[in-house]
Design a protein around this motif. Structure first.
Motif, PDB file in Angstrom:
ATOM      1  N   HIS A  10       1.631   8.910 -21.097  1.00 26.21           N
ATOM      2  CA  HIS A  10       1.126   9.771 -20.023  1.00 26.21           C
ATOM      3  C   HIS A  10       1.210   8.974 -18.734  1.00 26.21           C
ATOM      4  O   HIS A  10       0.353   8.141 -18.476  1.00 26.21           O
ATOM      5  N   MET A  11       2.255   9.154 -17.969  1.00 28.37           N
ATOM      6  CA  MET A  11       2.396   8.423 -16.716  1.00 28.37           C
ATOM      7  C   MET A  11       1.572   9.102 -15.636  1.00 28.37           C
ATOM      8  O   MET A  11       1.825  10.239 -15.272  1.00 28.37           O
ATOM      9  N   LYS A  12       0.573   8.398 -15.183  1.00 32.14           N
ATOM     10  CA  LYS A  12      -0.280   8.936 -14.133  1.00 32.14           C
ATOM     11  C   LYS A  12      -0.957   7.755 -13.452  1.00 32.14           C
ATOM     12  O   LYS A  12      -1.464   6.872 -14.123  1.00 32.14           O
ATOM     13  N   SER A  13      -0.945   7.746 -12.174  1.00 33.28           N
ATOM     14  CA  SER A  13      -1.685   6.727 -11.448  1.00 33.28           C
ATOM     15  C   SER A  13      -2.579   7.438 -10.451  1.00 33.28           C
ATOM     16  O   SER A  13      -2.107   8.036  -9.503  1.00 33.28           O
ATOM     17  N   ASN A  14      -3.856   7.400 -10.711  1.00 34.92           N
ATOM     18  CA  ASN A  14      -4.795   8.079  -9.843  1.00 34.92           C
ATOM     19  C   ASN A  14      -5.802   7.065  -9.326  1.00 34.92           C
ATOM     20  O   ASN A  14      -6.763   6.735  -9.999  1.00 34.92           O
ATOM     21  N   HIS A  15      -5.542   6.559  -8.132  1.00 36.24           N
ATOM     22  CA  HIS A  15      -6.435   5.562  -7.563  1.00 36.24           C
ATOM     23  C   HIS A  15      -7.773   6.164  -7.170  1.00 36.24           C
ATOM     24  O   HIS A  15      -8.731   5.425  -6.985  1.00 36.24           O
ATOM     25  N   ASP A  16      -7.857   7.484  -7.064  1.00 34.15           N
ATOM     26  CA  ASP A  16      -9.137   8.115  -6.757  1.00 34.15           C
ATOM     27  C   ASP A  16     -10.147   7.849  -7.864  1.00 34.15           C
ATOM     28  O   ASP A  16     -11.333   7.685  -7.598  1.00 34.15           O
ATOM     29  N   VAL A  21     -17.684   7.280  -7.678  1.00 34.55           N
ATOM     30  CA  VAL A  21     -19.022   6.803  -8.021  1.00 34.55           C
ATOM     31  C   VAL A  21     -19.088   6.545  -9.528  1.00 34.55           C
ATOM     32  O   VAL A  21     -19.664   5.547  -9.969  1.00 34.55           O
ATOM     33  N   ARG A  22     -18.461   7.412 -10.295  1.00 29.88           N
ATOM     34  CA  ARG A  22     -18.429   7.235 -11.751  1.00 29.88           C
ATOM     35  C   ARG A  22     -17.833   5.879 -12.113  1.00 29.88           C
ATOM     36  O   ARG A  22     -18.370   5.151 -12.953  1.00 29.88           O
ATOM     37  N   TRP A  23     -16.683   5.529 -11.506  1.00 30.29           N
ATOM     38  CA  TRP A  23     -16.053   4.245 -11.803  1.00 30.29           C
ATOM     39  C   TRP A  23     -16.929   3.090 -11.348  1.00 30.29           C
ATOM     40  O   TRP A  23     -17.098   2.110 -12.083  1.00 30.29           O
ATOM     41  N   LEU A  24     -17.482   3.161 -10.143  1.00 30.44           N
ATOM     42  CA  LEU A  24     -18.300   2.062  -9.633  1.00 30.44           C
ATOM     43  C   LEU A  24     -19.498   1.795 -10.537  1.00 30.44           C
ATOM     44  O   LEU A  24     -19.849   0.636 -10.804  1.00 30.44           O
ATOM     45  N   LYS A  25     -20.123   2.850 -11.054  1.00 31.68           N
ATOM     46  CA  LYS A  25     -21.253   2.685 -11.975  1.00 31.68           C
ATOM     47  C   LYS A  25     -20.787   2.084 -13.296  1.00 31.68           C
ATOM     48  O   LYS A  25     -21.448   1.193 -13.840  1.00 31.68           O
ATOM     49  N   LEU A  26     -19.669   2.571 -13.812  1.00 28.53           N
ATOM     50  CA  LEU A  26     -19.152   2.046 -15.075  1.00 28.53           C
ATOM     51  C   LEU A  26     -18.733   0.590 -14.910  1.00 28.53           C
ATOM     52  O   LEU A  26     -19.023  -0.255 -15.762  1.00 28.53           O
ATOM     53  N   ARG A  27     -18.062   0.283 -13.815  1.00 27.42           N
ATOM     54  CA  ARG A  27     -17.623  -1.087 -13.535  1.00 27.42           C
ATOM     55  C   ARG A  27     -18.818  -2.034 -13.554  1.00 27.42           C
ATOM     56  O   ARG A  27     -18.782  -3.091 -14.186  1.00 27.42           O
ATOM     57  N   GLU A  64      -6.388   8.704 -20.146  1.00 29.96           N
ATOM     58  CA  GLU A  64      -7.518   9.193 -20.941  1.00 29.96           C
ATOM     59  C   GLU A  64      -8.482   8.070 -21.320  1.00 29.96           C
ATOM     60  O   GLU A  64      -9.618   8.329 -21.736  1.00 29.96           O
ATOM     61  N   LEU A  65      -8.066   6.800 -21.143  1.00 29.32           N
ATOM     62  CA  LEU A  65      -8.929   5.658 -21.466  1.00 29.32           C
ATOM     63  C   LEU A  65      -9.513   4.989 -20.223  1.00 29.32           C
ATOM     64  O   LEU A  65     -10.156   3.945 -20.323  1.00 29.32           O
ATOM     65  N   THR A  66      -9.324   5.599 -19.060  1.00 32.01           N
ATOM     66  CA  THR A  66      -9.794   5.012 -17.801  1.00 32.01           C
ATOM     67  C   THR A  66     -11.275   4.684 -17.834  1.00 32.01           C
ATOM     68  O   THR A  66     -11.693   3.639 -17.353  1.00 32.01           O
ATOM     69  N   PHE A  67     -12.087   5.568 -18.407  1.00 28.28           N
ATOM     70  CA  PHE A  67     -13.538   5.391 -18.403  1.00 28.28           C
ATOM     71  C   PHE A  67     -14.086   5.044 -19.785  1.00 28.28           C
ATOM     72  O   PHE A  67     -15.265   5.270 -20.057  1.00 28.28           O
ATOM     73  N   THR A  68     -13.261   4.500 -20.653  1.00 28.76           N
ATOM     74  CA  THR A  68     -13.667   4.174 -22.017  1.00 28.76           C
ATOM     75  C   THR A  68     -14.131   2.721 -22.071  1.00 28.76           C
ATOM     76  O   THR A  68     -13.323   1.807 -21.869  1.00 28.76           O
TER      77      THR A  68
END
Length: 123
Positions: A10-16, A21-27, A64-68
């Motif tokens: 699945h080629m996708k690059s979504n820097h958004d 906020v979801r990513w910052l909290k997970l990070r 699909e594993l970005t937030f896993t």
């Protein structure tokens, strides 16, 4: 645990996604989970402060594993640069090895074509 097979790409690059906020909290939760220590250096008995969170399975190929959480690891900038080519975002030999270790740990069968796709060109 159910075995997963990653033979589709699945080629996708979504820097958004990584600015959300979801990513910052997970990070922050991943850094906290890992004690703010570089987990790759820790394997070798070294205590180095982590300031990056690395996607073991690159998000460009596995959105699909970005937030896993199991796909994320705390690392230093130096380790992060050793795991993938900063220009192409493809994995180095060290990044491939980490991906393979993680796949085994999570009962994921990696198709050989996946490894070729994410592998950085040797310079």
């Amino acid at each position: 645990m159910r075995e997963q097979n990653y033979s589709g790409i699945h080629m996708k690059s979504n820097h958004d996604d990584i600015r959300s906020v979801r990513w910052l909290k997970l990070r922050e939760s991943i850094l906290r989970r890992d004690g703010y220590l570089d987990q790759e250096a820790k394997r070798y008995g070294k205590r180095i402060e982590a300031d990056h969170v690395h996607h073991i399975f690159p998000r460009e190929y596995f959105p699909e594993l970005t937030f896993t959480p199991w796909n994320l690891i705390s690392v230093s900038r130096s380790t992060h640069n050793k795991l993938h080519d900063r220009d192409s975002h493809k994995l180095t030999a060290a990044g491939i090895e980490l991906m393979q270790r993680t796949a085994r740990k999570n009962n994921i069968d990696l198709a050989p074509e996946i490894l070729e796709l994410v592998r950085a060109e040797r310079k």
